[in-house]
Design a protein around this motif. Sequence first.
Motif, PDB file in Angstrom:
ATOM      1  N   GLU A 193       8.467   6.375   2.264  1.00 34.13           N
ATOM      2  CA  GLU A 193       9.220   7.200   1.316  1.00 34.13           C
ATOM      3  C   GLU A 193      10.571   6.581   0.995  1.00 34.13           C
ATOM      4  N   ALA A 194      11.189   5.937   1.978  1.00 36.98           N
ATOM      5  CA  ALA A 194      12.474   5.283   1.709  1.00 36.98           C
ATOM      6  C   ALA A 194      12.295   4.123   0.736  1.00 36.98           C
ATOM      7  N   LEU A 195      11.292   3.287   0.959  1.00 35.16           N
ATOM      8  CA  LEU A 195      11.079   2.144   0.064  1.00 35.16           C
ATOM      9  C   LEU A 195      10.616   2.587  -1.311  1.00 35.16           C
ATOM     10  N   VAL A 251      21.250  -9.740   4.810  1.00 26.68           N
ATOM     11  CA  VAL A 251      19.839  -9.370   4.677  1.00 26.68           C
ATOM     12  C   VAL A 251      19.576  -7.957   5.199  1.00 26.68           C
ATOM     13  N   VAL A 252      20.309  -7.522   6.219  1.00 35.61           N
ATOM     14  CA  VAL A 252      20.060  -6.218   6.832  1.00 35.61           C
ATOM     15  C   VAL A 252      20.781  -5.133   6.029  1.00 35.61           C
ATOM     16  N   GLU A 253      20.042  -4.152   5.557  1.00 37.56           N
ATOM     17  CA  GLU A 253      20.632  -3.039   4.815  1.00 37.56           C
ATOM     18  C   GLU A 253      20.862  -1.817   5.694  1.00 37.56           C
ATOM     19  N   CYS A 254      19.890  -1.502   6.521  1.00 41.09           N
ATOM     20  CA  CYS A 254      19.942  -0.233   7.245  1.00 41.09           C
ATOM     21  C   CYS A 254      19.122  -0.347   8.521  1.00 41.09           C
ATOM     22  N   PHE A 274      15.594  -1.917   7.651  1.00 36.96           N
ATOM     23  CA  PHE A 274      15.392  -2.079   6.214  1.00 36.96           C
ATOM     24  C   PHE A 274      16.116  -3.351   5.780  1.00 36.96           C
ATOM     25  N   LEU A 275      15.371  -4.234   5.115  1.00 32.77           N
ATOM     26  CA  LEU A 275      15.874  -5.560   4.771  1.00 32.77           C
ATOM     27  C   LEU A 275      15.789  -5.775   3.269  1.00 32.77           C
ATOM     28  N   ARG A 276      16.664  -6.631   2.747  1.00 23.87           N
ATOM     29  CA  ARG A 276      16.607  -7.014   1.340  1.00 23.87           C
ATOM     30  C   ARG A 276      16.467  -8.531   1.244  1.00 23.87           C
ATOM     31  N   ALA A 277      16.029  -8.998   0.096  1.00 24.80           N
ATOM     32  CA  ALA A 277      15.880 -10.428  -0.115  1.00 24.80           C
ATOM     33  C   ALA A 277      17.240 -11.107  -0.002  1.00 24.80           C
ATOM     34  N   PRO A 278      17.300 -12.281   0.592  1.00 22.77           N
ATOM     35  CA  PRO A 278      18.581 -12.989   0.705  1.00 22.77           C
ATOM     36  C   PRO A 278      19.217 -13.185  -0.666  1.00 22.77           C
ATOM     37  N   GLU A 323      19.493   9.787   3.873  1.00 28.29           N
ATOM     38  CA  GLU A 323      20.668   9.001   4.257  1.00 28.29           C
ATOM     39  C   GLU A 323      20.589   7.594   3.652  1.00 28.29           C
ATOM     40  N   TYR A 324      19.436   6.958   3.802  1.00 25.99           N
ATOM     41  CA  TYR A 324      19.286   5.600   3.270  1.00 25.99           C
ATOM     42  C   TYR A 324      19.356   5.590   1.752  1.00 25.99           C
ATOM     43  N   VAL A 325      18.682   6.523   1.110  1.00 26.94           N
ATOM     44  CA  VAL A 325      18.652   6.554  -0.364  1.00 26.94           C
ATOM     45  C   VAL A 325      20.041   6.848  -0.912  1.00 26.94           C
ATOM     46  N   SER A 326      20.768   7.786  -0.307  1.00 28.00           N
ATOM     47  CA  SER A 326      22.130   8.099  -0.768  1.00 28.00           C
ATOM     48  C   SER A 326      23.046   6.900  -0.620  1.00 28.00           C
ATOM     49  N   TRP A 327      22.919   6.214   0.511  1.00 32.14           N
ATOM     50  CA  TRP A 327      23.745   5.009   0.729  1.00 32.14           C
ATOM     51  C   TRP A 327      23.392   3.946  -0.310  1.00 32.14           C
ATOM     52  N   TYR A 328      22.112   3.744  -0.550  1.00 34.16           N
ATOM     53  CA  TYR A 328      21.666   2.739  -1.517  1.00 34.16           C
ATOM     54  C   TYR A 328      22.195   3.069  -2.917  1.00 34.16           C
TER      55      TYR A 328
END
Length: 559
Positions: free
Chosen positions: A226-228, A399-402, A422-426, A466-471
């Motif tokens: 759900e977060a992704l 790379v680390v988001e959460c 939770f990671l993002r592309a470099p 929490e993750y979605v609000s931060w994003y």
Amino acid sequence: MTDHATPSSGPGGDRDPAVADVLVSRPDIARLAGVKRPAVTNWERRHPEYPAPVGGDPELFRSGEVLAWLSTRTVPANALLPGEPAGTTYGDRFRAGLPGGTAGGLLRLVERLAGPEADRLRGAMPLDDYLWLLLDYVHTHVKDPDGGMAEELGRYATLGEHYRPEMTFPHGLPAELCNRLGHTPVGSEREARAAFDHVLVRWRAEQAREGGAFLTPPSVSRVMAEALAAVRPGAVRVHDPYARVGELLVAHLDAVAAHGGGEQCRLTGWVPEAQGAGPGGRLAANWNLRVHHGRMALLAEGPVTPALDPRGLPGLPEGFPETFDVILTNPPFGALPGDITPPSYWTYGPARRTEFDWLQYAVSRLAPDGRAAVLMPAGAAFNAGAAGKVRRGLVEAGVVECVIALPAGLFTLTAVRTHIWFLRAPGSGGVAHPEVLFVAGERLGHQIARTERALSDDDIARLVAEYVSWYEAREAKAPFVSTPGLSRSVSVLDIATHGHSLDPAPYVRPYGPASAAQTEGPAGTLARLSRLSEEIGAAHARAEAADAEAARWLRRYGL
């Protein structure tokens, strides 16, 4: 009392098939009982005798069991609806709104076939083989309720001893299973899924006891998916490089379907033979996707960890994309052999454990602006040595988001504590001063068995929010408002001063001086002691589970 409060429709009303066999969700219960949704969650948390979900689906309950429990609870005078006399129970309301019918027959049947009747039916046949055969039949019946079992029975009659040569089963077992399933209506789609899931969980648990891979708990799968789905709603290439039985891919489709999407998703994954299921794991994953969403995935056999693959990964099988918009996975945890040639994707440091090999592999396969959710052991967030070097590289590369810490006891057969990274592309951070969101969810969840906990719908929503609000705040270049005691956004520079630890607890609830207890007041002290008591109880439960597991292995070797 209302007309619905007669003895036949009170606590004993669950004997009425029109009531007992209907399956209801938590929102259904709230609607039928005339309460708000959080009230149902509170009932589950506060009352150990509250009915448990059905075995195959943690979101479904037998209405007869719910009715029996609600019939013992009187609606307070100030909560009565117009026309309801004093003494009305929540069970009266609940039963009045239930539809008729005899749904749930398939679920009841497979519960018997996978449970009390399994030993009689299978004879000397290994239990995991028997459950696999039952899973195959349930899948066939669900997808072809009009002729699936008849076709299977005809195949058995024609081939005789050559039917299913990979299995040895008692004579007549396929015929009995086919006949009993074939004469049982499938019911609604949701009930069919619950029946399939019940056998899937039983089969996977039996495999895990013999060294196979654990099933990802549904509540954990939902947090990851759900977060992704919220931050990458248009993702097309969705991949699980350690797909187990496809539970995370199913969860992703569930999550995007809630927003009216998912049709464009191209699903891929590896199903390693080391799971103990061999090719059966690949079949089960696609059956899982078919039953839940009528979909198939491009699945291939993969390695227990990429660095050990003899084909020289990170190459991918033919037909797989090179990079992915979304990766979500629950990889195996454990030590790597010491003589591995470092693969090219070990960009952030040498991996000494499989989880750090999978972590770096996942990052290497993210498309620009791609996102990944990887389930990790809690120790990976703070262990020193090689683990610390990899964490440092990942954090400093942005790379680390959460990192979300989960409560202990979510897995049925292991007491390991876990985090979701939770990671993002470099290079896709897009901010001058990157931060990492820490969410301390260790105290969420509720007990569903002596050594097992689960996250409620509300818990899952809080963690995802929490993750979605931060994003969203970061995307809008706006400040993020954290939730005290649950979340905190921390700069990479601050993380460096803490040795690049990614354990949420110290950041969200930093330990203060000893005098802090004097300023929090009696209520705060009592709350803190209550939390400590819960943690001690959870630790005892984990210790008991570990002792039981050790005793089981000793018995296997005659010790």
